[in-house]
Write a protein that holds these residues in place. Structure first.
Motif, PDB file in Angstrom:
ATOM      1  N   PRO A 125      38.705 -13.376  26.884  1.00 20.26           N
ATOM      2  CA  PRO A 125      40.068 -13.707  27.835  1.00 20.26           C
ATOM      3  C   PRO A 125      40.901 -11.954  28.108  1.00 20.26           C
ATOM      4  CG  PRO A 125      41.064 -13.662  25.837  1.00 20.26           C
ATOM      5  CD  PRO A 125      39.299 -13.820  25.835  1.00 20.26           C
ATOM      6  N   PHE A 126      40.273 -11.030  28.480  1.00 18.23           N
ATOM      7  CA  PHE A 126      40.900 -10.100  28.544  1.00 18.23           C
ATOM      8  C   PHE A 126      39.550  -9.253  28.866  1.00 18.23           C
ATOM      9  CE2 PHE A 126      43.859 -12.017  25.580  1.00 18.23           C
ATOM     10  CZ  PHE A 126      44.719 -12.227  26.320  1.00 18.23           C
ATOM     11  N   GLY A 127      38.884  -9.131  29.560  1.00 16.43           N
ATOM     12  CA  GLY A 127      37.518  -8.170  29.819  1.00 16.43           C
ATOM     13  C   GLY A 127      36.693  -7.824  28.612  1.00 16.43           C
ATOM     14  N   PRO A 128      35.440  -7.016  29.037  1.00 12.52           N
ATOM     15  CA  PRO A 128      34.802  -6.340  28.062  1.00 12.52           C
ATOM     16  C   PRO A 128      35.914  -5.325  27.802  1.00 12.52           C
ATOM     17  CG  PRO A 128      35.009  -5.667  30.696  1.00 12.52           C
ATOM     18  CD  PRO A 128      35.651  -6.448  30.726  1.00 12.52           C
ATOM     19  N   LEU A 129      35.105  -5.472  26.167  1.00 16.08           N
ATOM     20  CA  LEU A 129      35.484  -3.966  25.556  1.00 16.08           C
ATOM     21  C   LEU A 129      35.351  -2.575  26.217  1.00 16.08           C
ATOM     22  CD1 LEU A 129      34.215  -4.748  21.720  1.00 16.08           C
ATOM     23  CD2 LEU A 129      36.461  -5.039  22.610  1.00 16.08           C
ATOM     24  N   PRO A 130      35.942  -1.807  25.897  1.00 15.32           N
ATOM     25  CA  PRO A 130      36.375  -0.503  26.458  1.00 15.32           C
ATOM     26  C   PRO A 130      35.827   0.667  25.439  1.00 15.32           C
ATOM     27  CG  PRO A 130      39.067  -0.850  25.348  1.00 15.32           C
ATOM     28  CD  PRO A 130      37.758  -1.801  25.258  1.00 15.32           C
ATOM     29  N   ARG A 131      34.758   1.592  26.150  1.00 11.13           N
ATOM     30  CA  ARG A 131      33.571   2.365  25.253  1.00 11.13           C
ATOM     31  C   ARG A 131      34.053   2.596  23.884  1.00 11.13           C
ATOM     32  NH1 ARG A 131      32.021   7.704  29.141  1.00 11.13           N
ATOM     33  NH2 ARG A 131      33.869   7.353  28.065  1.00 11.13           N
ATOM     34  N   ALA A 132      32.732   2.825  23.387  1.00  8.79           N
ATOM     35  CA  ALA A 132      33.374   3.351  21.761  1.00  8.79           C
ATOM     36  C   ALA A 132      33.186   4.844  21.688  1.00  8.79           C
ATOM     37  CB  ALA A 132      32.257   2.409  20.898  1.00  8.79           C
ATOM     38  N   LYS A 133      33.866   5.210  21.164  1.00 11.55           N
ATOM     39  CA  LYS A 133      34.305   6.484  20.416  1.00 11.55           C
ATOM     40  C   LYS A 133      33.577   7.187  20.399  1.00 11.55           C
ATOM     41  CE  LYS A 133      39.255   8.169  21.046  1.00 11.55           C
ATOM     42  NZ  LYS A 133      40.649   8.413  19.679  1.00 11.55           N
TER      43      LYS A 133
END
Length: 94
Positions: free
Chosen positions: A86-94
Motif C-alpha cells: 500500500p505504500f509502494g516498493p521498498l527502498p533500496r537495501a544498504k
C-alpha cells in the motif's frame, strides 16, 4: 535488513513501505507489540513526528491498531493488507 531512505522523496512513505513489508512477512506477528514511535524514529534516523506519521498511515490503512495505554499492534487483517504494497516498493537495501 537495513534500507537506504532517499531524503529527496517522501520519507514517511518509505518507512511505511518497509514496516508494511515486515508486517506482510510476519516479522511483526499478530498479537506482539509493534515498535514505538521512538523506536521507529531511532531505527530510521528521523524525527519522532516522521515516525509517527508512518505509523498513523499504517493504522489508517488497516495494518495496525493502536490501543490507548497498551501500545500498537498488527491488526488482524494487517498481514494480508500489507501484501498489496500500500505504500509502494521498498527502498533500496544498504
Amino acid at each position: 535488513m537495513d534500507y537506504e531512505i532517499d531524503r529527496t522523496r517522501i520519507v514517511w512513505r518509505q518507512i511505511a513501505a518497509v514496516l508494511a513489508h515486515r508486517i506482510a512477512t510476519e516479522e511483526y506477528p499478530l498479537g506482539k507489540r509493534f515498535p514505538s514511535v521512538a523506536d521507529v524514529a531511532a531505527e530510521f534516523d528521523v524525527s519522532t513526528s516522521t515516525g509517527q506519521k508512518a505509523l498513523y498511515q499504517l493504522r489508517d490503512a488497516g495494518l495496525l491498531r493502536m490501543e490507548h495505554g497498551l501500545g500498537t499492534f498488527v491488526d488482524d487483517d494487517g498481514p494480508e493488507l500489507a501484501k498489496n504494497e500500500p505504500f509502494g516498493p521498498l527502498p533500496r537495501a544498504k
